[in-house]
Scaffold this motif. Structure first.
Motif, PDB file in Angstrom:
ATOM      1  N   PRO A  20       0.793  -1.244   0.000  1.00 56.09           N
ATOM      2  CA  PRO A  20       0.000   0.000   0.000  1.00 56.09           C
ATOM      3  C   PRO A  20       0.823   1.291   0.000  1.00 56.09           C
ATOM      4  O   PRO A  20       0.494   2.236  -0.719  1.00 56.09           O
ATOM      5  CB  PRO A  20      -0.834  -0.103   1.281  1.00 56.09           C
ATOM      6  CG  PRO A  20      -0.933  -1.558   1.550  1.00 56.09           C
ATOM      7  CD  PRO A  20       0.332  -2.172   1.046  1.00 56.09           C
ATOM      8  N   VAL A  21       1.897   1.337   0.782  1.00 58.14           N
ATOM      9  CA  VAL A  21       2.732   2.551   0.830  1.00 58.14           C
ATOM     10  C   VAL A  21       3.437   2.760  -0.506  1.00 58.14           C
ATOM     11  O   VAL A  21       3.419   3.859  -1.087  1.00 58.14           O
ATOM     12  CB  VAL A  21       3.778   2.471   1.971  1.00 58.14           C
ATOM     13  CG1 VAL A  21       4.699   3.685   1.958  1.00 58.14           C
ATOM     14  CG2 VAL A  21       3.084   2.344   3.327  1.00 58.14           C
ATOM     15  N   GLY A  22       4.064   1.710  -1.023  1.00 62.61           N
ATOM     16  CA  GLY A  22       4.788   1.796  -2.286  1.00 62.61           C
ATOM     17  C   GLY A  22       3.870   2.074  -3.463  1.00 62.61           C
ATOM     18  O   GLY A  22       4.227   2.818  -4.389  1.00 62.61           O
ATOM     19  N   ALA A  23       2.657   1.485  -3.437  1.00 58.13           N
ATOM     20  CA  ALA A  23       1.703   1.668  -4.541  1.00 58.13           C
ATOM     21  C   ALA A  23       1.281   3.128  -4.646  1.00 58.13           C
ATOM     22  O   ALA A  23       1.273   3.716  -5.740  1.00 58.13           O
ATOM     23  CB  ALA A  23       0.483   0.775  -4.332  1.00 58.13           C
ATOM     24  N   ILE A  24       0.948   3.727  -3.511  1.00 57.32           N
ATOM     25  CA  ILE A  24       0.523   5.136  -3.505  1.00 57.32           C
ATOM     26  C   ILE A  24       1.708   6.035  -3.855  1.00 57.32           C
ATOM     27  O   ILE A  24       1.572   6.991  -4.623  1.00 57.32           O
ATOM     28  CB  ILE A  24      -0.098   5.501  -2.131  1.00 57.32           C
ATOM     29  CG1 ILE A  24      -1.440   4.773  -1.969  1.00 57.32           C
ATOM     30  CG2 ILE A  24      -0.286   7.017  -2.000  1.00 57.32           C
ATOM     31  CD1 ILE A  24      -2.031   4.845  -0.583  1.00 57.32           C
ATOM     32  N   ALA A  79       4.196   5.313  -5.752  1.00 50.96           N
ATOM     33  CA  ALA A  79       4.532   5.188  -7.176  1.00 50.96           C
ATOM     34  C   ALA A  79       3.666   6.108  -8.033  1.00 50.96           C
ATOM     35  O   ALA A  79       4.108   6.631  -9.058  1.00 50.96           O
ATOM     36  CB  ALA A  79       4.357   3.731  -7.622  1.00 50.96           C
ATOM     37  N   ILE A  80       2.424   6.317  -7.601  1.00 53.10           N
ATOM     38  CA  ILE A  80       1.500   7.153  -8.378  1.00 53.10           C
ATOM     39  C   ILE A  80       1.604   8.619  -7.981  1.00 53.10           C
ATOM     40  O   ILE A  80       1.518   9.513  -8.822  1.00 53.10           O
ATOM     41  CB  ILE A  80       0.059   6.623  -8.201  1.00 53.10           C
ATOM     42  CG1 ILE A  80      -0.094   5.322  -9.002  1.00 53.10           C
ATOM     43  CG2 ILE A  80      -0.992   7.639  -8.656  1.00 53.10           C
ATOM     44  CD1 ILE A  80      -1.219   4.465  -8.597  1.00 53.10           C
ATOM     45  N   LYS A  81       1.803   8.882  -6.695  1.00 51.61           N
ATOM     46  CA  LYS A  81       1.874  10.262  -6.209  1.00 51.61           C
ATOM     47  C   LYS A  81       3.115  10.398  -5.322  1.00 51.61           C
ATOM     48  O   LYS A  81       3.017  10.497  -4.100  1.00 51.61           O
ATOM     49  CB  LYS A  81       0.592  10.579  -5.430  1.00 51.61           C
ATOM     50  CG  LYS A  81       0.249  12.045  -5.359  1.00 51.61           C
ATOM     51  CD  LYS A  81      -0.322  12.570  -6.669  1.00 51.61           C
ATOM     52  CE  LYS A  81      -0.671  14.057  -6.506  1.00 51.61           C
ATOM     53  NZ  LYS A  81      -0.850  14.704  -7.796  1.00 51.61           N
ATOM     54  N   PRO A  82       4.320  10.412  -5.930  1.00 46.95           N
ATOM     55  CA  PRO A  82       5.555  10.439  -5.130  1.00 46.95           C
ATOM     56  C   PRO A  82       5.645  11.695  -4.259  1.00 46.95           C
ATOM     57  O   PRO A  82       5.257  12.782  -4.681  1.00 46.95           O
ATOM     58  CB  PRO A  82       6.664  10.445  -6.189  1.00 46.95           C
ATOM     59  CG  PRO A  82       6.019  10.149  -7.500  1.00 46.95           C
ATOM     60  CD  PRO A  82       4.571  10.474  -7.370  1.00 46.95           C
ATOM     61  N   PHE A  85       5.288  -4.524   3.272  1.00 43.23           N
ATOM     62  CA  PHE A  85       5.778  -3.140   3.342  1.00 43.23           C
ATOM     63  C   PHE A  85       7.269  -3.113   3.677  1.00 43.23           C
ATOM     64  O   PHE A  85       8.061  -2.425   3.020  1.00 43.23           O
ATOM     65  CB  PHE A  85       4.974  -2.358   4.388  1.00 43.23           C
ATOM     66  CG  PHE A  85       5.666  -1.117   4.891  1.00 43.23           C
ATOM     67  CD1 PHE A  85       5.844  -0.025   4.060  1.00 43.23           C
ATOM     68  CD2 PHE A  85       6.146  -1.060   6.184  1.00 43.23           C
ATOM     69  CE1 PHE A  85       6.498   1.120   4.512  1.00 43.23           C
ATOM     70  CE2 PHE A  85       6.797   0.070   6.657  1.00 43.23           C
ATOM     71  CZ  PHE A  85       6.979   1.168   5.808  1.00 43.23           C
ATOM     72  N   LEU A  86       7.682  -3.871   4.670  1.00 43.38           N
ATOM     73  CA  LEU A  86       9.082  -3.858   5.105  1.00 43.38           C
ATOM     74  C   LEU A  86      10.011  -4.529   4.089  1.00 43.38           C
ATOM     75  O   LEU A  86      11.152  -4.111   3.921  1.00 43.38           O
ATOM     76  CB  LEU A  86       9.204  -4.525   6.486  1.00 43.38           C
ATOM     77  CG  LEU A  86       8.580  -3.716   7.627  1.00 43.38           C
ATOM     78  CD1 LEU A  86       8.421  -4.562   8.879  1.00 43.38           C
ATOM     79  CD2 LEU A  86       9.402  -2.470   7.930  1.00 43.38           C
ATOM     80  N   VAL A  87       9.510  -5.557   3.407  1.00 41.87           N
ATOM     81  CA  VAL A  87      10.310  -6.219   2.363  1.00 41.87           C
ATOM     82  C   VAL A  87      10.503  -5.274   1.170  1.00 41.87           C
ATOM     83  O   VAL A  87      11.604  -5.125   0.639  1.00 41.87           O
ATOM     84  CB  VAL A  87       9.635  -7.538   1.915  1.00 41.87           C
ATOM     85  CG1 VAL A  87      10.298  -8.092   0.649  1.00 41.87           C
ATOM     86  CG2 VAL A  87       9.697  -8.573   3.039  1.00 41.87           C
TER      87      VAL A  87
END
Length: 448
Positions: A73-77, A79-82, A321-323
């Motif tokens: 979830p953190v990385g996905a968001i 990636a779209i809105k850095p 998330f941590l990985v």
């Protein structure tokens, strides 16, 4: 990147794992007493409609965001809105998963304890059982350990493999219990209550209860489906997969009612018994039935399996998330996160009479949650944080990423989604955020 993160080895593996994440105590413990309090069959019809009309489209949004980014979830968001504050929504999802796991693991531990209590033929007193500090601590530790051991195995080797084992076991146990329950003398009244709707019982409260249960049941709002969607290949049909997940989740809920209501009415019990139904009413009920100790033991094995399929996914959210973001090695970080979940769960475990401070914690007003720490955690993470996260995620998917971009991702690999493309865009932008906002308002009693 894919090989480092892992991916599902088959479509059926993904469907069973995601269905398992959705299917849990919410279907077998919470669903029946919500049905009982809201008029039986009429509620069931409203619930199923909401699951299909609102739950399924929202789930597709989370799955699409995960597959598009191939991240948590953190990385996905990000990636779209850095670099935006929207990443906070992803962090909220990770914290929500950990928070729910901490108290959910306590209740899951109780189900394991009751397997042995039922088979021994002496279920005893539930209040005494949950107030025994060493016992509840060991049961919590055991359940978190089993969960971590499975997640430690990775996406396909751990989560998927065990989902393929646990889900059929759950289904077979439910069929055995349904056959037993409907054959009891007097079970017909329970079947009528559950399957023959009285539409005069439908009011605003019933609709609100169905809306809340749909989101609770489908594991929506913490980015869990973003995480599971990130392990799906681009060639997979997200639309049909989400349909199967919703179907299996709803089927298990319906089947749980076919166990519980015939058995309740056969013994003259109140269908509105509430949250204590499973641990107080049912053990007494089983002990007064033929082969009750064996059937009761099977029932609590079923509950334990359902709980395990959910705790696996709850642990996977912070681990992924941590990985992804912090580049930790899965096989080590799983045990660190599990240890944190155990420590966070201790106050909940001790809050049912074992410790006076945690039993009367009471930071949140009593009109919203009971004063014990477990109930307070359940309101903060299981109710509020889940709904608030779902609201923010629905706005992010519908407006920030863009419903059309999300729909284009869903359409990739799907033969049928094109027919509902425009309807889904409208649902994601307007209907779903509004529905979740209503759930939030209702949590604080603004419609009572």
């Amino acid at each position: 990147m894919q090989s480092h993160r892992g991916e599902w080895s088959s479509k059926i593996g993904f469907i069973l794992a995601a269905s398992g994440s959705a299917i849990g105590l919410g279907n077998i413990w919470r669903y029946p007493y919500i049905v009982g309090k809201n008029g039986g069959a009429a509620f069931v019809i409203i619930y199923l409609l909401i699951v299909v009309i609102i739950g399924l489209p929202y789930m597709l949004g989370e799955l699409a965001l995960g597959r598009s980014s191939q991240k948590n979830p953190v990385g996905a968001i990000g990636a779209i809105k850095p670099g935006s504050w929207w990443k906070g929504v992803g962090y909220l999802g990770v914290l929500t998963g950990l928070g729910i796991l901490s108290f959910y693991g306590v209740i899951a531990g109780w189900t394991v304890g009751y397997v042995f209590k039922m088979f021994s033929g002496a279920p005893g007193n539930f209040a005494a059982f949950i107030s025994e500090p060493v016992q509840v601590t060991l049961l919590l530790a055991f359940f978190i350990f089993i969960t971590a051991a499975i997640v430690h195995g990775g996406v396909s080797g751990g989560i998927e493999r065990w989902s393929k084992i646990l889900m059929p076991i759950m289904f077979v146990l439910m069929v055995i219990l349904i056959i037993y329950a409907v054959s009891l003398p007097g079970s017909g009244a329970g079947l009528r209550f559950y399957l023959m709707p009285d539409f005069s019982k439908i009011d605003g409260n019933v609709i609100l209860a169905a809306l809340g249960q749909a989101f609770f049941s489908l594991s929506l709002g913490m980015g869990l489906m973003i995480t599971y969607g990130s392990y799906v290949t681009k060639s997979d049909d997200l639309f049909s997969s989400a349909g199967y997940i919703v179907f299996f989740d709803s089927l298990i809920a319906i089947m749980s009612g076919l166990i519980i209501f015939p058995a309740l009415f056969a013994s003259g019990q109140d269908p509105e018994a509430g949250a204590k139904l499973v641990f107080v009413v049912f053990p007494e009920l089983f002990m007064n039935m033929p082969f009750g100790a064996i059937i009761g033991g099977i029932f609590f094995i079923l509950l334990s399996v359902a709980a395990l399929t959910s705790t696996i996914s709850l642990l996977e959210v912070p681990v992924a998330f941590l990985v992804d973001e912090k580049k930790f090695h899965r096989k080590q970080i799983v045990w660190v996160v599990a240890g944190i979940a155990f420590l966070l769960g201790l106050p909940s475990a001790l809050s049912q009479g074992a410790n006076e401070f945690f039993s009367n914690f009471g930071l949140i007003p009593e009109r919203l949650a009971d004063p014990d720490f477990l109930s307070q955690m359940s309101f903060v993470f299981g109710d509020f944080s889940l709904a608030f996260g779902a609201l923010l995620l629905s706005i992010f998917i519908g407006w920030v990423w863009g419903a059309k971009a999300a729909a284009a991702e869903i359409a990739q690999g799907s033969r049928f989604f094109g027919k509902v493309f425009n309807i889904w865009v409208i649902m994601m932008r307007y209907v779903i955020p509004l529905s979740i906002f209503i759930i939030l308002l209702n949590l604080f009693g603004l419609f009572n």
